[in-house]
Write a protein that holds these residues in place. Structure first.
Motif, short mmCIF file in Angstrom:
data_model
loop_
_atom_site.label_atom_id
_atom_site.label_comp_id
_atom_site.label_asym_id
_atom_site.label_seq_id
_atom_site.Cartn_x
_atom_site.Cartn_y
_atom_site.Cartn_z
N ALA A 115 9.45 50.25 3.49
CA ALA A 115 9.91 51.25 2.52
C ALA A 115 8.99 51.30 1.31
O ALA A 115 8.60 52.37 0.84
CB ALA A 115 11.34 50.94 2.09
N VAL A 116 8.64 50.12 0.78
CA VAL A 116 7.76 50.05 -0.38
C VAL A 116 6.37 50.56 -0.03
O VAL A 116 5.73 51.29 -0.80
CB VAL A 116 7.69 48.62 -0.93
CG1 VAL A 116 6.62 48.50 -2.02
CG2 VAL A 116 9.04 48.19 -1.48
N ASN A 117 5.89 50.20 1.15
CA ASN A 117 4.56 50.64 1.57
C ASN A 117 4.50 52.15 1.66
O ASN A 117 3.51 52.77 1.24
CB ASN A 117 4.23 50.01 2.93
CG ASN A 117 2.76 50.10 3.26
OD1 ASN A 117 1.91 49.90 2.39
ND2 ASN A 117 2.45 50.40 4.49
N ALA A 118 5.55 52.77 2.20
CA ALA A 118 5.59 54.24 2.28
C ALA A 118 5.61 54.86 0.89
O ALA A 118 4.94 55.86 0.63
CB ALA A 118 6.83 54.67 3.07
N LEU A 119 6.36 54.24 -0.02
CA LEU A 119 6.45 54.74 -1.39
C LEU A 119 5.11 54.64 -2.10
O LEU A 119 4.69 55.57 -2.79
CB LEU A 119 7.51 53.94 -2.15
CG LEU A 119 7.87 54.42 -3.55
CD1 LEU A 119 8.57 55.77 -3.49
CD2 LEU A 119 8.79 53.40 -4.22
N MET A 120 4.41 53.53 -1.90
CA MET A 120 3.13 53.30 -2.57
C MET A 120 2.07 54.29 -2.11
O MET A 120 1.14 54.62 -2.85
CB MET A 120 2.65 51.88 -2.30
CG MET A 120 3.55 50.79 -2.84
SD MET A 120 3.38 50.59 -4.60
CE MET A 120 1.82 49.77 -4.69
N ASN A 121 2.20 54.77 -0.86
CA ASN A 121 1.20 55.66 -0.30
C ASN A 121 1.64 57.12 -0.30
O ASN A 121 1.04 57.96 0.35
CB ASN A 121 0.85 55.22 1.12
CG ASN A 121 0.14 53.87 1.13
OD1 ASN A 121 -0.94 53.74 0.56
ND2 ASN A 121 0.73 52.88 1.75
N GLU A 122 2.70 57.39 -1.04
CA GLU A 122 3.22 58.76 -1.16
C GLU A 122 2.16 59.67 -1.78
O GLU A 122 1.46 59.30 -2.73
CB GLU A 122 4.45 58.74 -2.05
CG GLU A 122 5.23 60.03 -2.06
CD GLU A 122 6.15 60.16 -0.85
OE1 GLU A 122 5.99 61.18 -0.17
OE2 GLU A 122 6.97 59.28 -0.62
N THR A 123 2.01 60.85 -1.22
CA THR A 123 1.06 61.83 -1.77
C THR A 123 1.62 62.43 -3.05
O THR A 123 2.76 62.90 -3.09
CB THR A 123 0.80 62.95 -0.75
OG1 THR A 123 0.28 62.37 0.45
CG2 THR A 123 -0.20 63.95 -1.30
N ILE A 124 0.83 62.39 -4.10
CA ILE A 124 1.28 62.92 -5.39
C ILE A 124 1.31 64.44 -5.35
O ILE A 124 0.32 65.08 -4.99
CB ILE A 124 0.35 62.43 -6.52
CG1 ILE A 124 0.46 60.91 -6.67
CG2 ILE A 124 0.68 63.12 -7.84
CD1 ILE A 124 -0.49 60.31 -7.66
#
Length: 279
Positions: free
Chosen positions: A156-165
Motif C-alpha cells: 500500500a505504501v509503495n503504491a502511494l509513494m509511486n503515485e503519479t502527481i
C-alpha cells in the motif's frame, strides 16, 4: 538475468548483513561510480564553454564550496569525507545520509552537448544500493522518486509513494507533499516528525475546504459538511493540530498515524483529480 539458485527458489531468504558488512559493500559501490568520474560534477565542478566561443567558465561543484564542508554542514561532523578514510566509523544514520546525498548528486557532463546527465545514473546507483539495503536488518529501500532511505515499504505504501502527481497540482503543494512524505517515511523519522508530516497534509487541504466539499458533493448527494467533518475531524480531534484536554491521545499511534498519512495523501490526490474532471 536470474541464475540457477534464484530460478529454482534455492536462495537463503534468511540471509542478512550487518552494519559493518553494509559499510564495506557501500565503499565498493562508491568506488565503482567514482572511478567512472560520476561524482566529478559534485566534488570539482566542470569547465563549460559557450558553443563556438573560446571562453571557459567553471560550473561550481554541486557540493560547494567543497565536499568536506558540504558533509560537515549536513552531518555536524568533520570525519565524513573522504569516505575511504572514515567509512568504517560511520553510524547507521551517517551512512544512510551519505548514501542519500550521493544519490542526489551523482551526475556526468556531456561536453559535446553541454548538458548534465543525471537520471540514468541515479537509477543505476539506486539499483546497486538497494540490492544491499534489502539485506540489511529487516530491509531498507532507497526511494528513487523522493531520494531518501526508508524501511522496506508494504504494497500500500509503495503504491502511494509511486503515485503519479496530477497535472493540476501546483508546485507549492507538490513541495509540501514531498516534504511531508520524506518527513514521515525517512528511516530516522520519529513519532513527533510523523505527527508534523500529517499536519502538513492537513494544512494543504485547509484552504481547499470549501472547494473540496463542493467537488465531493458532485457525486454524493449528502450534506457538504459531512465530508468536512470526516476529513478534518481526525486532525482536529486526535491531538494532531490542537493540544487541549478534549483531544484523544490514548490510541495506537504507530498504527493510526500510518492510516492518517495514507488517508490524507489520498484525499489530496482525489481533490486534484476531481478538479480536472469537473473543470
Amino acid at each position: 538475468m536470474r541464475y540457477y539458485a534464484e530460478r529454482n527458489n534455492l536462495l537463503n531468504k534468511d540471509f542478512k548483513i550487518d552494519l559493518d558488512d553494509l559499510k564495506n559493500y557501500f565503499i565498493q559501490v562508491y568506488r565503482y561510480f567514482n572511478d567512472r568520474k560520476l561524482f566529478d560534477v559534485a566534488f570539482n565542478g566542470v569547465w563549460q564553454s559557450e558553443r563556438y566561443k573560446e571562453d571557459y567558465q567553471l560550473h561550481p561543484p554541486t557540493m560547494s564550496p567543497s565536499p568536506e564542508i558540504f558533509f560537515l554542514n549536513h552531518l555536524n561532523k568533520d570525519e565524513i569525507y573522504p569516505f575511504w578514510e572514515y567509512y568504517e566509523s560511520y553510524s547507521e544514520e551517517e551512512l544512510f545520509t551519505v548514501i542519500e546525498i550521493l544519490y542526489n548528486h551523482i551526475c556526468s557532463y556531456n561536453y559535446s552537448e553541454g548538458t548534465f546527465i543525471e537520471e540514468k545514473y541515479k537509477q543505476e546507483f539506486a539499483m546497486h544500493i538497494n540490492n544491499l539495503l534489502k539485506r540489511y536488518k529487516n530491509g531498507f529501500y532507497l526511494n528513487e522518486k523522493h531520494g531518501f532511505i526508508m524501511e522496506e515499504p508494504n504494497e500500500a505504501v509503495n503504491a502511494l509513494m509511486n503515485e503519479t502527481i496530477p497535472d493540476s497540482m501546483d508546485n507549492d503543494v507538490i513541495e509540501q507533499l514531498k516534504t511531508a512524505v520524506k518527513m514521515y517515511y525517512r528511516f530516522d523519522s520519529n513519532e513527533e516528525l510523523k505527527k508534523k508530516a500529517i499536519n502538513i497534509l492537513a494544512d494543504i487541504l485547509e484552504p481547499l475546504r470549501d472547494d473540496l466539499k463542493s467537488l465531493l458533493n458532485k457525486e454524493y448527494d449528502i450534506s457538504k459538511n459531512d465530508h468536512d467533518k470526516i476529513i478534518f475531524g481526525i486532525v482536529n480531534g486526535f491531538n494532531i493540530r490542537h493540544n487541549d484536554k478534549k483531544q484523544l491521545t490514548e490510541y495506537n499511534k504507530s498504527v493510526w498515524y500510518d492510516w492518517m498519512m495514507q488517508y490524507y495523501t489520498s484525499v489530496i490526490f482525489t481533490y486534484y483529480r476531481l478538479k480536472v474532471q469537473y473543470e
